[in-house]
Scaffold this motif. Structure first.
Motif, PDB file in Angstrom:
ATOM      1  N   TYR A 140      58.992  25.920 -49.475  1.00 34.09           N
ATOM      2  CA  TYR A 140      57.751  25.199 -49.745  1.00 34.09           C
ATOM      3  C   TYR A 140      57.027  24.923 -48.438  1.00 34.09           C
ATOM      4  O   TYR A 140      57.634  24.439 -47.478  1.00 34.09           O
ATOM      5  N   CYS A 141      55.705  25.244 -48.373  1.00 33.64           N
ATOM      6  CA  CYS A 141      54.918  24.959 -47.187  1.00 33.64           C
ATOM      7  C   CYS A 141      55.553  25.679 -45.980  1.00 33.64           C
ATOM      8  O   CYS A 141      55.658  26.900 -45.989  1.00 33.64           O
ATOM      9  N   PHE A 142      55.978  24.948 -44.971  1.00 37.91           N
ATOM     10  CA  PHE A 142      56.714  25.530 -43.849  1.00 37.91           C
ATOM     11  C   PHE A 142      57.904  26.343 -44.340  1.00 37.91           C
ATOM     12  O   PHE A 142      58.237  27.400 -43.787  1.00 37.91           O
ATOM     13  N   GLY A 143      58.546  25.867 -45.395  1.00 42.84           N
ATOM     14  CA  GLY A 143      59.677  26.594 -45.959  1.00 42.84           C
ATOM     15  C   GLY A 143      59.287  27.937 -46.526  1.00 42.84           C
ATOM     16  O   GLY A 143      60.063  28.899 -46.467  1.00 42.84           O
ATOM     17  N   THR A 146      59.081  30.180 -43.727  1.00 53.18           N
ATOM     18  CA  THR A 146      60.430  30.455 -43.231  1.00 53.18           C
ATOM     19  C   THR A 146      61.126  31.540 -44.037  1.00 53.18           C
ATOM     20  O   THR A 146      61.760  32.441 -43.466  1.00 53.18           O
ATOM     21  N   VAL A 147      61.023  31.493 -45.361  1.00 51.95           N
ATOM     22  CA  VAL A 147      61.687  32.539 -46.146  1.00 51.95           C
ATOM     23  C   VAL A 147      61.026  33.898 -45.904  1.00 51.95           C
ATOM     24  O   VAL A 147      61.697  34.936 -45.969  1.00 51.95           O
ATOM     25  N   MET A 148      59.722  33.895 -45.589  1.00 49.09           N
ATOM     26  CA  MET A 148      59.082  35.161 -45.234  1.00 49.09           C
ATOM     27  C   MET A 148      59.625  35.677 -43.897  1.00 49.09           C
ATOM     28  O   MET A 148      59.849  36.878 -43.731  1.00 49.09           O
ATOM     29  N   GLN A 149      59.857  34.770 -42.959  1.00 44.57           N
ATOM     30  CA  GLN A 149      60.447  35.188 -41.685  1.00 44.57           C
ATOM     31  C   GLN A 149      61.851  35.759 -41.890  1.00 44.57           C
ATOM     32  O   GLN A 149      62.248  36.704 -41.199  1.00 44.57           O
ATOM     33  N   SER A 166      52.507  29.094 -45.697  1.00 48.55           N
ATOM     34  CA  SER A 166      51.415  29.381 -44.763  1.00 48.55           C
ATOM     35  C   SER A 166      51.150  30.873 -44.592  1.00 48.55           C
ATOM     36  O   SER A 166      50.225  31.258 -43.887  1.00 48.55           O
ATOM     37  N   LEU A 167      51.954  31.728 -45.217  1.00 51.34           N
ATOM     38  CA  LEU A 167      51.737  33.173 -45.273  1.00 51.34           C
ATOM     39  C   LEU A 167      51.591  33.833 -43.899  1.00 51.34           C
ATOM     40  O   LEU A 167      50.569  34.454 -43.599  1.00 51.34           O
ATOM     41  N   ASP A 190      43.747  26.183 -51.521  1.00 52.25           N
ATOM     42  CA  ASP A 190      44.589  25.792 -50.380  1.00 52.25           C
ATOM     43  C   ASP A 190      43.786  25.978 -49.090  1.00 52.25           C
ATOM     44  O   ASP A 190      43.642  27.103 -48.592  1.00 52.25           O
ATOM     45  N   SER A 191      43.290  24.885 -48.543  1.00 53.61           N
ATOM     46  CA  SER A 191      42.438  24.950 -47.351  1.00 53.61           C
ATOM     47  C   SER A 191      43.234  25.198 -46.078  1.00 53.61           C
ATOM     48  O   SER A 191      42.649  25.440 -45.016  1.00 53.61           O
ATOM     49  N   PHE A 192      44.562  25.135 -46.147  1.00 51.88           N
ATOM     50  CA  PHE A 192      45.393  25.380 -44.973  1.00 51.88           C
ATOM     51  C   PHE A 192      45.528  26.868 -44.652  1.00 51.88           C
ATOM     52  O   PHE A 192      45.965  27.226 -43.550  1.00 51.88           O
ATOM     53  N   VAL A 193      45.218  27.733 -45.602  1.00 54.66           N
ATOM     54  CA  VAL A 193      45.423  29.165 -45.420  1.00 54.66           C
ATOM     55  C   VAL A 193      44.080  29.880 -45.569  1.00 54.66           C
ATOM     56  O   VAL A 193      43.590  30.067 -46.677  1.00 54.66           O
TER      57      VAL A 193
END
Length: 261
Positions: A140-143, A146-149, A166-167, A190-193
């Protein structure tokens, strides 16, 4: 899939925190190098035999009750879930500047970021309740980032699912490196992305030959799965119960697919 790694330090498994119930949660101390981390393993003790394992990576706030609750919800579905700790030192906050600082310390070094996440996966795999041939990670979010990394780093997983992540685009990822199928649950509002990052994210996955799907929920903002999103006092964070329910159901179908024999 690979068998559990042998280099991982011994686990400290404490007594179940939920006694007398089908869903059990155990506090687990593990390490990434010299950093002591504390995660939570959840499972249904009424189920016999090994079960698929799912790693849960928390939002940038740290390993709080929300991430632990998601692990318990996965246990209710019959999985063995491990809510990993990406920060250590029991770091949990409700203040965005603190969360941003901790997150940036982790994400500044991609290799170290991936290694920290893999320490959580190794801990999940070390449980004798887990079928190590069936593994996934959600975040979720940062997580979600992280799973994409983990996928970009070649983690041996069947699937990864990112919720309002955050893609981060796949940079210089060679075709064939990404092993898991990928599910992205994203909020249209989602304004963060920014749109250009979404475009770069998709292009990177295609260039790497990844198997991916992205579902976008109309009107949903960042944090749409978290019922406590409004408590953080940020206009960009809003819980959306419909998008939450839909994305959770979508994840279940995704797991049915990737864990199929």
């Amino acid at each position: 899939m690979r068998r559990p790694s042998t280099h991982m330090a011994a686990l400290l498994l404490c007594a179940p925190l939920v006694a007398g119930a089908a869903i059990q949660t155990e506090r687990v101390e593990y390490r990434d190098g010299d950093t002591v981390l504390t995660g939570y393993l959840s499972y249904d003790d009424a189920l016999e035999g090994k079960r698929p394992g799912v790693l849960v990576i928390h939002e940038w706030w740290g390993l709080n009750d929300y991430a632990k609750k998601r692990a318990e919800m996965l246990a209710e579905l019959g999985y063995v879930a491990f809510a990993a700790d990406m920060y250590g030192d029991n770091k949990v906050t409700e203040h965005a500047p603190d969360a941003q600082g901790w997150m940036q310390q982790i994400t500044a070094n991609q290799a170290a970021w991936q290694k920290r996440a893999m320490a959580g996966l190794d801990t999940l795999k070390a449980s004798d309740r887990v079928d190590t041939e069936k593994l996934a990670a959600i975040g979720y979010c940062f997580g979600g980032a992280t799973v994409m990394q983990m996928a970009y780093g070649g983690a041996d997983l069947d699937g990864v699912a990112s919720f309002h992540g955050s893609l981060p685009p796949a940079s210089n990822v060679q075709p064939g490196t990404i092993k898991p199928s990928i599910l992205i649950a994203h909020g249209e509002a989602d304004s963060f992305v920014p749109p250009e990052r979404i475009a770069a994210f998709k292009e990177g996955l295609d260039a790497a030959g990844a198997d991916w799907q992205m579902i976008v929920y109309s009107g949903a903002r960042h944090g749409f799965t978290n019922p406590g999103a409004a408590a953080y006092g940020m206009d960009a964070l809003v819980y959306d119960p419909k998008a939450d329910a839909r994305s959770w159901a979508l994840m279940q179908g995704f797991f049915d697919e990737v864990f199929a024999d």
